[in-house]
Design an enzyme around this catalytic site. Structure first.
Site, PDB file in Angstrom:
ATOM      1  N   CYS A  70      56.851  -9.757  64.647  1.00  0.00           N
ATOM      2  CA  CYS A  70      56.153  -8.627  64.110  1.00  0.00           C
ATOM      3  C   CYS A  70      54.559  -9.035  64.135  1.00  0.00           C
ATOM      4  O   CYS A  70      54.187 -10.236  63.878  1.00  0.00           O
ATOM      5  CB  CYS A  70      56.443  -8.443  62.807  1.00  0.00           C
ATOM      6  SG  CYS A  70      55.132  -7.414  61.902  1.00  0.00           S
ATOM      7  N   ASN A  96      63.447 -11.737  67.237  1.00  0.00           N
ATOM      8  CA  ASN A  96      64.737 -11.098  66.531  1.00  0.00           C
ATOM      9  C   ASN A  96      65.954 -11.721  66.881  1.00  0.00           C
ATOM     10  O   ASN A  96      65.793 -12.442  68.068  1.00  0.00           O
ATOM     11  CB  ASN A  96      64.930  -9.561  67.309  1.00  0.00           C
ATOM     12  CG  ASN A  96      63.685  -8.666  66.718  1.00  0.00           C
ATOM     13  OD1 ASN A  96      63.670  -8.210  65.435  1.00  0.00           O
ATOM     14  ND2 ASN A  96      62.852  -8.359  67.504  1.00  0.00           N
ATOM     15  N   ASP A 117      60.145  -3.446  69.460  1.00  0.00           N
ATOM     16  CA  ASP A 117      59.970  -4.589  68.559  1.00  0.00           C
ATOM     17  C   ASP A 117      59.472  -5.731  69.507  1.00  0.00           C
ATOM     18  O   ASP A 117      58.639  -6.812  69.146  1.00  0.00           O
ATOM     19  CB  ASP A 117      61.087  -5.105  67.666  1.00  0.00           C
ATOM     20  CG  ASP A 117      60.967  -5.876  66.594  1.00  0.00           C
ATOM     21  OD1 ASP A 117      59.576  -6.380  66.498  1.00  0.00           O
ATOM     22  OD2 ASP A 117      61.581  -6.105  65.573  1.00  0.00           O
ATOM     23  N   HIS A 129      65.681 -11.596  62.061  1.00  0.00           N
ATOM     24  CA  HIS A 129      64.863 -12.380  62.695  1.00  0.00           C
ATOM     25  C   HIS A 129      65.506 -13.817  62.892  1.00  0.00           C
ATOM     26  O   HIS A 129      65.916 -14.241  61.922  1.00  0.00           O
ATOM     27  CB  HIS A 129      63.393 -12.641  62.498  1.00  0.00           C
ATOM     28  CG  HIS A 129      62.647 -11.229  62.848  1.00  0.00           C
ATOM     29  ND1 HIS A 129      61.470 -11.300  63.587  1.00  0.00           N
ATOM     30  CD2 HIS A 129      63.259  -9.940  63.009  1.00  0.00           C
ATOM     31  CE1 HIS A 129      61.330  -9.981  63.817  1.00  0.00           C
ATOM     32  NE2 HIS A 129      62.409  -9.237  63.336  1.00  0.00           N
TER      33      HIS A 129
END
Ligand code: ZN
Length: 307
Positions: free
Chosen positions: A240, A249, A16, A209
């Site tokens: 993202c 995050n 991520d 997040h």
């Protein structure tokens, strides 16, 4: 108030976080960081993404990174698979778990993968077949589960409907993603309570997040509901690439620090993890949002000032 005794922390930074980085991170560096994280004691890690090289060039070395994992460390290696092709490649690379993803709202799914939710779920069927033949479990992340940047509130019933469809397809675990940081404690409570009432045996994890600064507050709200699996990324890396305003995050070492101070066991060596976070910051080449990596834990003592 009774909080869980133990929790599972799933590190997702190598996937991520790294996928956001424009400059290619050397494969050896990725492997070194994944193994350093595995040595900290994570039970599971989202290591990479078997996505097309054109879509995210940073993840083009997915198979090599999986091959580089030191298996003696016992970490379960999960990888994102956006489509059947990715599932074939992930199976060939020997991942322990495949992760598919779909959004809770049509407009986010459309903007993320240019497909309707029905089309995404249809694709999962083929992924499930490939995974089943390779004896690999599949988990699914539901993006924008606590709020959508395009549609606003996402009703708990909507999330439950999606979970039902996924369980019918045979996924073994579900992660609710707060893709753009719209979750708040009441929304977390409403959504998760509804889900757990309908699916008391659901293997549920949460992925917050920290976009609006209340990521850990949401984690705490989930702890109060008895939820015990949380995804986070080292140093607070990530976001993202296709969601407007989606910043990092929840930071893993900040979250592990909170668990430690609450007396909740994670099995993670926090001091080692802080070292890895600092190393990752060096690799990324800009300050990461993590706090404990800068301040140290409560046991850190500052040197007395000299007069
Ligand atoms: Zn994320």
């Amino acid at each position: 108030m009774i909080l869980p005794r133990t929790v599972q922390v799933v590190e997702v930074g190598p996937r991520d976080g790294f996928q956001m980085e424009k400059t290619f991170i050397a494969t050896e560096t990725k492997i070194e960081i994944v193994n350093a994280l595995a040595r900290c004691g994570f039970p599971k890690m989202e290591v990479t993404s078997f996505i097309s090289h054109k879509a995210i060039p940073q993840m083009s070395d997915a198979a090599k990174v999986i091959a580089g994992i030191d298996r003696s460390l016992g970490v379960r290696a999960a990888a994102l698979v956006p489509n059947p092709k990715g599932a074939e490649n992930a199976a060939a690379a020997g991942v322990d778990e495949m992760v598919t993803f779909v959004s809770a709202t049509e407009s986010h799914n459309r903007s993320n993968v240019n497909r309707t939710i029905a089309e995404s779920l249809a694709g999962f069927k083929t992924v499930m077949k490939i995974a089943r033949e390779a004896h690999i479990q599949v988990a699914t992340g539901i993006a924008v589960a606590f709020g959508c940047p395009f549609e606003g509130d996402v009703p708990a019933e909507r999330v439950a409907f999606m979970v039902g469809r996924l369980l019918d397809l045979g996924v073994h675990a579900v992660t609710l993603g707060d893709t753009t940081g719209l979750a708040t404690p009441p929304i977390v409570a409403r959504t998760c309570e509804h889900l757990l009432k309908l699916y008391p045996d659901l293997k549920l994890s949460l992925h917050f997040h920290n976009t609006r600064g209340i990521g850990l507050v949401n984690v705490f709200a989930a702890l109060e509901l008895g939820i015990t699996t949380f995804e986070s990324s080292v140093g607070g890396l990530g976001g993202c690439p296709f969601a407007p305003g989606a910043t990092g995050n929840v930071c893993t070492e900040d979250m592990v620090y909170m668990f430690k101070e609450l007396g909740i066991l994670t099995g993670i060596d926090l001091d080692e993890l802080i070292k890895v976070a600092r190393r990752v910051e060096g690799v990324i080449g800009r300050p990461l949002p993590g706090q404990v990596m800068k301040s140290g834990t409560r046991s850190y003592r500052s040197p007395l000032p000299k007069h």
